[in-house]
Motif scaffolding. Structure first.
Motif, PDB file in Angstrom:
ATOM      1  N   GLU A   1      45.002  37.237  34.374  1.00 27.26           N
ATOM      2  CA  GLU A   1      44.963  36.814  32.974  1.00 27.26           C
ATOM      3  C   GLU A   1      44.135  37.749  32.101  1.00 27.26           C
ATOM      4  O   GLU A   1      44.505  38.030  30.964  1.00 27.26           O
ATOM      5  CB  GLU A   1      44.422  35.392  32.861  1.00 27.26           C
ATOM      6  N   ARG A   2      43.020  38.254  32.640  1.00 28.08           N
ATOM      7  CA  ARG A   2      42.135  39.077  31.826  1.00 28.08           C
ATOM      8  C   ARG A   2      42.825  40.378  31.385  1.00 28.08           C
ATOM      9  O   ARG A   2      42.801  40.757  30.226  1.00 28.08           O
ATOM     10  CB  ARG A   2      40.835  39.402  32.581  1.00 28.08           C
ATOM     11  N   LEU A   3      43.476  41.035  32.334  1.00 32.03           N
ATOM     12  CA  LEU A   3      44.171  42.289  32.007  1.00 32.03           C
ATOM     13  C   LEU A   3      45.611  42.061  31.567  1.00 32.03           C
ATOM     14  O   LEU A   3      46.338  42.994  31.279  1.00 32.03           O
ATOM     15  CB  LEU A   3      44.131  43.227  33.217  1.00 32.03           C
ATOM     16  N   ASN A   4      46.009  40.791  31.544  1.00 28.40           N
ATOM     17  CA  ASN A   4      47.378  40.402  31.196  1.00 28.40           C
ATOM     18  C   ASN A   4      48.416  41.139  32.043  1.00 28.40           C
ATOM     19  O   ASN A   4      49.298  41.828  31.522  1.00 28.40           O
ATOM     20  CB  ASN A   4      47.639  40.599  29.694  1.00 28.40           C
ATOM     21  N   LEU A   5      48.286  40.980  33.357  1.00 27.06           N
ATOM     22  CA  LEU A   5      49.222  41.611  34.291  1.00 27.06           C
ATOM     23  C   LEU A   5      50.315  40.624  34.659  1.00 27.06           C
ATOM     24  O   LEU A   5      50.025  39.496  35.063  1.00 27.06           O
ATOM     25  CB  LEU A   5      48.483  42.062  35.552  1.00 27.06           C
ATOM     26  N   PRO A   6      51.591  41.023  34.520  1.00 25.85           N
ATOM     27  CA  PRO A   6      52.687  40.099  34.806  1.00 25.85           C
ATOM     28  C   PRO A   6      52.850  39.853  36.308  1.00 25.85           C
ATOM     29  O   PRO A   6      52.604  40.744  37.117  1.00 25.85           O
ATOM     30  CB  PRO A   6      53.913  40.829  34.244  1.00 25.85           C
ATOM     31  N   ALA A   7      53.267  38.650  36.653  1.00 21.05           N
ATOM     32  CA  ALA A   7      53.519  38.310  38.055  1.00 21.05           C
ATOM     33  C   ALA A   7      54.895  38.791  38.491  1.00 21.05           C
ATOM     34  O   ALA A   7      55.189  38.851  39.687  1.00 21.05           O
ATOM     35  CB  ALA A   7      53.407  36.793  38.248  1.00 21.05           C
ATOM     36  N   VAL A   8      55.752  39.115  37.524  1.00 24.39           N
ATOM     37  CA  VAL A   8      57.111  39.589  37.811  1.00 24.39           C
ATOM     38  C   VAL A   8      57.475  40.736  36.862  1.00 24.39           C
ATOM     39  O   VAL A   8      56.954  40.813  35.751  1.00 24.39           O
ATOM     40  CB  VAL A   8      58.170  38.465  37.608  1.00 24.39           C
ATOM     41  N   GLY A   9      58.391  41.582  37.307  1.00 26.94           N
ATOM     42  CA  GLY A   9      58.962  42.581  36.409  1.00 26.94           C
ATOM     43  C   GLY A   9      59.943  41.890  35.470  1.00 26.94           C
ATOM     44  O   GLY A   9      60.290  40.720  35.662  1.00 26.94           O
ATOM     45  N   SER A  10      60.407  42.607  34.437  1.00 24.46           N
ATOM     46  CA  SER A  10      61.370  42.029  33.495  1.00 24.46           C
ATOM     47  C   SER A  10      62.228  43.158  32.908  1.00 24.46           C
ATOM     48  O   SER A  10      61.841  44.326  32.970  1.00 24.46           O
ATOM     49  CB  SER A  10      60.630  41.260  32.388  1.00 24.46           C
ATOM     50  N   ILE A  11      63.381  42.785  32.378  1.00 21.67           N
ATOM     51  CA  ILE A  11      64.265  43.772  31.736  1.00 21.67           C
ATOM     52  C   ILE A  11      64.691  43.225  30.377  1.00 21.67           C
ATOM     53  O   ILE A  11      65.093  42.066  30.264  1.00 21.67           O
ATOM     54  CB  ILE A  11      65.513  44.065  32.604  1.00 21.67           C
ATOM     55  N   SER A  12      64.590  44.072  29.346  1.00 21.62           N
ATOM     56  CA  SER A  12      64.917  43.607  27.990  1.00 21.62           C
ATOM     57  C   SER A  12      65.769  44.612  27.247  1.00 21.62           C
ATOM     58  O   SER A  12      65.939  45.755  27.674  1.00 21.62           O
ATOM     59  CB  SER A  12      63.625  43.364  27.204  1.00 21.62           C
ATOM     60  N   VAL A  13      66.287  44.154  26.104  1.00 16.88           N
ATOM     61  CA  VAL A  13      66.908  45.059  25.145  1.00 16.88           C
ATOM     62  C   VAL A  13      66.104  44.993  23.849  1.00 16.88           C
ATOM     63  O   VAL A  13      65.663  43.922  23.427  1.00 16.88           O
ATOM     64  CB  VAL A  13      68.396  44.712  24.885  1.00 16.88           C
ATOM     65  N   THR A  14      65.902  46.163  23.244  1.00 18.01           N
ATOM     66  CA  THR A  14      65.156  46.256  21.996  1.00 18.01           C
ATOM     67  C   THR A  14      66.125  46.035  20.838  1.00 18.01           C
ATOM     68  O   THR A  14      67.276  46.470  20.895  1.00 18.01           O
ATOM     69  CB  THR A  14      64.491  47.645  21.931  1.00 18.01           C
TER      70      THR A  14
END
Ligand code: DP6
Length: 337
Positions: free
Chosen positions: A31-44
């Motif tokens: 939480e402190r470094l805001n590290l995701p537990a999973v990868g993700s894929i997006s479109v801008t």
């Protein structure tokens, strides 16, 4: 003259675009470094952007934040001020700053703006503070503000790496394909403009602490990511859409199973899910995805846009429709002018 020069250098403006995840980020490994537990894929998204100006000024006694022309609330100001502390410590400066941030999309349209906001802020503030960052470093910095912001550093198709390192040095986004690679469109169907009761940060934490399905959500994500990369590589629209819909519903099912359950949908959201599936049975190539809110985002290819827009124009409960193709990388507007 020295003062003048310094002031001139400590100002920058940047533009970043919003994004929508096809494979969702939901859960944090730190939480402190805001590290995701999973990868993700997006479109801008080209039509939704934030333009942010940052000016460091030694005369200021605290950071100031103007959002769409009005001073931001104290909670938002503090979130941004904590982010600016990271910049100051990296740049070894102490000046407070004035931040002026503006969305080009309607305020209060119920659209999340933390992705474009923190991507634009990371770019403008690092530049104004005199930091020279690589794209990876910029993405890492944006991630500290908001996980989805790490992806808005790039245009087109973007993958956020969950990373393994405890310090977050490998938790950044990379571009999978530029916007012109594939003429996909996102049609945002706005069903509510009310402030949601639980934001994504709070929703994620509650999900990871209490949902019995959270472990399963995490353990399946790498397979979904692999499949999505493949669908994008082949420009396989049916596969991309079907998988995006599956992953979004799985994220919501995991959140709904939290205790107490987190339900971001309203009645119109549910009606729209049924309607999209009805349209598909009639041969229409359209899929949906939904984030931590009640809006439904249709995924389609360019030739379907007009017909879909018309179809949903008078659908009960829809307040507004925004159509957007894919957008570009974040960029500096008028560096240190
Ligand atoms: C459902 O990036 O808003 O939109 O890192 O806590 O600021 P924080 O969360 P945020 O979460 C976005 C969640 C999502 C899915 C996604 O965009 O991948």
């Amino acid at each position: 003259l020295d003062d003048e020069k310094r002031l001139r250098l400590m100002k920058a403006t940047a533009i970043a675009h919003a994004n929508i995840a096809l494979i969702k980020y939901w859960g944090k490994r730190d939480e402190r470094l805001n590290l995701p537990a999973v990868g993700s894929i997006s479109v801008t998204l080209r039509e939704l952007s934030t333009k942010t100006q940052v000016v460091f000024d030694e005369k200021l006694t605290r950071d100031e934040l103007i959002l769409n022309g009005t001073p931001a609330g104290e909670e938002e100001r503090q979130r941004v001020s904590r982010f600016m502390d990271i910049i100051r410590s990296e740049a070894k400066i102490s000046e407070k700053c004035k931040i002026d941030s503006r969305n080009n999309f309607p305020t209060g349209a119920g659209l999340a703006s933390s992705a474009s906001a923190f991507a634009a802020l990371a770019l403008a503030s690092s530049h104004a503070a005199g930091l020279t960052l690589s794209p990876e470093e910029l993405s890492i910095l944006a991630r500290r503000g908001s996980g989805s912001a790490a992806r808005s550093v790039y245009g087109g198709f973007v993958e956020m790496k969950k990373g393994e390192a405890a310090d977050g040095s490998d938790a950044f986004a990379v571009q999978l394909a530029p916007p012109e690679y594939w003429d996909l469109h996102i049609l945002i169907l706005i069903t509510s403009t009310e402030q949601k009761l639980i934001g994504s940060t709070g929703g994620m934490i509650q999900t990871q602490e209490t949902s019995p399905y959270y472990f399963r959500w995490i353990s399946e994500q790498d397979r979904d990511l692999r499949e999505m990369r493949e669908a994008i590589r082949k420009r396989d629209f049916e596969h991309l859409g079907e998988l995006a819909e599956f992953n979004a519903l799985k994220m919501h099912a995991t959140a709904i199973a939290a205790r107490p359950g987190i339900l971001y949908w309203n009645g119109t959201t549910v009606e729209l899910i049924h309607e999209v599936r009805r349209l598909r049975l009639q041969g229409e190539a359209v899929y949906f995805t939904i984030d931590a809110g009640p809006q439904v985002k249709l995924i389609c290819e360019a030739p379907s846009v007009d017909k879909l827009r018309q179809h949903f124009q008078n659908f009960p409960g829809i307040k507004q429709i925004i159509d957007t193709p894919l957008g570009p990388d974040a960029y500096l507007w008028e560096a240190s002018k």
